[in-house]
Design a protein around this motif. Structure first.
Motif, PDB file in Angstrom:
ATOM      1  N   GLU A  63       0.830  -1.214   0.000  1.00 34.29           N
ATOM      2  CA  GLU A  63       0.000   0.000   0.000  1.00 34.29           C
ATOM      3  C   GLU A  63       0.858   1.256   0.000  1.00 34.29           C
ATOM      4  O   GLU A  63       0.553   2.228  -0.692  1.00 34.29           O
ATOM      5  CB  GLU A  63      -0.914  -0.015   1.236  1.00 34.29           C
ATOM      6  CG  GLU A  63      -1.874   1.156   1.297  1.00 34.29           C
ATOM      7  CD  GLU A  63      -2.753   1.116   2.534  1.00 34.29           C
ATOM      8  OE1 GLU A  63      -3.447   2.115   2.796  1.00 34.29           O
ATOM      9  OE2 GLU A  63      -2.742   0.074   3.230  1.00 34.29           O
ATOM     10  N   LYS A  64       1.956   1.236   0.781  1.00 31.50           N
ATOM     11  CA  LYS A  64       2.847   2.400   0.855  1.00 31.50           C
ATOM     12  C   LYS A  64       4.190   2.064   0.220  1.00 31.50           C
ATOM     13  O   LYS A  64       4.688   0.935   0.335  1.00 31.50           O
ATOM     14  CB  LYS A  64       3.082   2.813   2.313  1.00 31.50           C
ATOM     15  CG  LYS A  64       1.823   3.219   3.060  1.00 31.50           C
ATOM     16  CD  LYS A  64       2.192   3.684   4.460  1.00 31.50           C
ATOM     17  CE  LYS A  64       0.945   4.078   5.252  1.00 31.50           C
ATOM     18  NZ  LYS A  64       0.120   2.898   5.609  1.00 31.50           N
ATOM     19  N   ALA A  65       4.779   3.030  -0.464  1.00 34.73           N
ATOM     20  CA  ALA A  65       6.112   2.831  -1.042  1.00 34.73           C
ATOM     21  C   ALA A  65       7.121   2.608   0.079  1.00 34.73           C
ATOM     22  O   ALA A  65       7.026   3.200   1.156  1.00 34.73           O
ATOM     23  CB  ALA A  65       6.507   4.048  -1.872  1.00 34.73           C
ATOM     24  N   ALA A  66       8.083   1.751  -0.163  1.00 35.15           N
ATOM     25  CA  ALA A  66       9.092   1.423   0.844  1.00 35.15           C
ATOM     26  C   ALA A  66      10.285   2.352   0.715  1.00 35.15           C
ATOM     27  O   ALA A  66      10.524   2.963  -0.334  1.00 35.15           O
ATOM     28  CB  ALA A  66       9.516  -0.032   0.694  1.00 35.15           C
ATOM     29  N   PHE A  67      11.073   2.458   1.795  1.00 38.57           N
ATOM     30  CA  PHE A  67      12.166   3.431   1.912  1.00 38.57           C
ATOM     31  C   PHE A  67      13.506   2.724   1.797  1.00 38.57           C
ATOM     32  O   PHE A  67      13.769   1.735   2.481  1.00 38.57           O
ATOM     33  CB  PHE A  67      12.045   4.133   3.272  1.00 38.57           C
ATOM     34  CG  PHE A  67      13.073   5.202   3.508  1.00 38.57           C
ATOM     35  CD1 PHE A  67      12.909   6.472   2.990  1.00 38.57           C
ATOM     36  CD2 PHE A  67      14.211   4.937   4.266  1.00 38.57           C
ATOM     37  CE1 PHE A  67      13.842   7.465   3.214  1.00 38.57           C
ATOM     38  CE2 PHE A  67      15.153   5.925   4.503  1.00 38.57           C
ATOM     39  CZ  PHE A  67      14.970   7.191   3.973  1.00 38.57           C
ATOM     40  N   LEU A  68      14.360   3.232   0.917  1.00 42.28           N
ATOM     41  CA  LEU A  68      15.702   2.660   0.721  1.00 42.28           C
ATOM     42  C   LEU A  68      16.738   3.766   0.832  1.00 42.28           C
ATOM     43  O   LEU A  68      16.774   4.683   0.011  1.00 42.28           O
ATOM     44  CB  LEU A  68      15.788   1.986  -0.658  1.00 42.28           C
ATOM     45  CG  LEU A  68      17.132   1.400  -1.065  1.00 42.28           C
ATOM     46  CD1 LEU A  68      17.536   0.255  -0.139  1.00 42.28           C
ATOM     47  CD2 LEU A  68      17.096   0.932  -2.514  1.00 42.28           C
TER      48      LEU A  68
END
Length: 489
Positions: A63-68
């Motif tokens: 649902e939410k974009a992931a953080f890298l």
């Protein structure tokens, strides 16, 4: 000693029982609501690059974009010499990834609130004894393995499994593991990495390449090499999934899998359900008439042995010795069944003869030798207590199934609302199989009734569809949390 695994699956919970010689020895429980996505590997697409934050957002299908972050991208650093010292600097994120790029990532932190998952490109694959590091070429050893001889032994054995595909980290649990167990772990991880690479080329973007194994699959992975004679599963869906899993990764277990289709619930076999209930009690009866009292606290677990009604045949010394020897077998089993870890103090009945004390210790060591979890016995103290430790591997069964009692403010414990809900659902299934009823009414404590009509309503609805009958919930204010009645109408 040969063993049998019983796997009980419901939409909300998976339970695995290990049976040896017809007696329950271990119980593993996993609840679907408690499972996260840490360890999952995805083929994602970089949706945004933020140079000011040295980070990127990756769409992995959630649902939410992931953080890298740039520091979590491999290779992500460059080495520069300054004043004859090596310093590592994180390269600019724009040099590492670009918008629209496909990228393989692993979740290191679950989504929380408004924040998406935290990712890394430094992929690792864990098993029981080893962690596989694709692209690496070395062997690392857990710092918690203190014996230098054991560290060297493990490193020498595992070094033979390293190749151009990757290296390994030896986990703490590997201490004392033999070459066969380590070889099986390494082979499993290499097969797994090969499958992930195959999926990497076949699967579309925003796909799951690898999901951290559920309980049933982890148990099969961890029990490779043990003398398992049969594995029974009461869910056709999980059975088919396990068949596919064993065929790909642990073929030596594939022929042992069986779909359980008996009339009785699978955990009614070997009295498993009742044994789990008894494992929550303080008192454990011995066949001779003696008994144990087990108290689990935050700091340690204490075990007290009493002769009870056992009076022996000759004299008091013989009675005490025989009770203590019998207790060693029961203690070893209870430690495994309840999964008690950390410091354990055993208060055997005082023995006057040193020979008896040594024989009791030998009996305890022999009984604990069957335990897959590492134990260490320090012998008798000056106070006549036996000090021992057992490695903590997971929550004890009491911590999984019970919570602090609101009435006694934590001095005791009761089953959680969640646990009682699942007991009610199992009881409805049991009664429905045994009797012909048009529908059911469940009388339960208000908190349990509320949960069945709220958080667990989906599980109740699925059960109604499964049995083809209506189940009505009635709250009873005078019922305590563990109390309920299933009434046929």
């Amino acid at each position: 000693m040969s063993a049998e695994l019983l796997i009980n699956v419901t939409p909300s919970e998976t339970r695995v029982a290990m049976i040896e010689s017809g007696i329950l020895q271990e119980v593993h429980i996993e609840r679907e609501a408690k499972r996260g996505i840490v360890g999952n590997i995805y083929k994602g697409k970089v949706s945004r690059v933020l140079p000011g934050m040295q980070a990127a957002f990756v769409d992995i299908g959630l649902e939410k974009a992931a953080f890298l972050h740039a520091s979590d991208i491999v290779p992500h650093t460059e080495c520069v010499a300054e004043n004859e010292k090596k310093q590592f600097q994180v390269r600019d994120i724009s040099e590492l990834v670009r918008q629209g790029q496909d990228i393989v990532v692993q979740v290191v932190k679950d989504p929380l609130g408004t924040k998406g998952a935290r990712l890394t490109t430094d992929i690792t694959l864990p098993s029981r004894y080893l962690v596989f590091m694709p692209g690496a070429s070395h062997v690392g050893v857990s710092q918690r393995i203190e014996s230098e001889d054991e560290r060297l032994r493990l490193k020498r054995v595992v070094a033979d499994y390293c190749d151009e595909n990757g290296g390994f980290i030896i986990r703490t649990a590997a201490e004392g593991a033999n070459e066969k167990e380590l070889a099986q772990d390494a082979a499993f991880l290499k097969r797994l990495w090969t499958k992930i690479n195959e999926r990497r080329t076949k699967y579309k973007t925003r796909s799951t390449l690898y999901g951290e194994l559920g309980l049933a699959h982890r148990i099969l992975r961890d029990f490779v090499g043990t003398e398992i004679t049969r594995i029974q599963v009461d869910s056709r869906l999980i059975f088919e999934s396990l068949k596919e899993f064993t065929s790909e990764f642990v073929p030596e277990l594939e022929s042992l899998l069986e779909l359980y289709e008996g009339d009785k619930p699978i955990f009614d076999m070997f009295d498993t359900e009742n044994e789990i209930q008894r494992s929550l009690e303080r008192k454990v009866d011995l066949k001779s008439g003696g008994y144990l009292i087990i108290d689990q606290t935050e700091a340690m677990t204490t075990v007290d042995i009493n002769t009870g009604a056992f009076v022996g045949r000759r004299n008091l010394e013989e009675t005490i010795f025989n009770t203590n020897v019998e207790a060693t077998q029961a203690i070893a089993r209870q430690l495994r069944l309840r999964n008690l870890g950390g410091i354990i103090i055993i208060d055997f009945i005082d023995m006057g003869l040193d020979e008896h004390r040594q024989r009791v210790l030998a009996s305890l060591e022999a009984a604990l030798s069957k335990d897959r979890v590492k134990t260490n016995i320090n012998g008798f103290t000056q106070l006549g207590l036996v000090e021992m430790t057992r490695k903590r591997t997971r929550e004890s069964i009491e911590h999984v199934l019970c919570s602090g009692c609101p009435t006694c403010e934590g001095r005791g414990s009761v089953k959680t609302v969640e646990t009682v809900c699942y007991e009610i659902l199992r009881e409805i299934t049991r009664v429905n199989r045994a009797y012909d009823a048009d529908n059911f009414v469940v009388y339960a404590a208000p908190a349990v009734a509320e949960a069945l009509e709220g958080e667990e309503s989906h599980a109740l609805a699925e059960l109604e569809v499964f049995i083809g009958k209506q189940v009505r919930i009635q709250a009873e204010p005078l019922y305590i949390q563990e109390q309920f009645d299933v009434v046929m109408m």
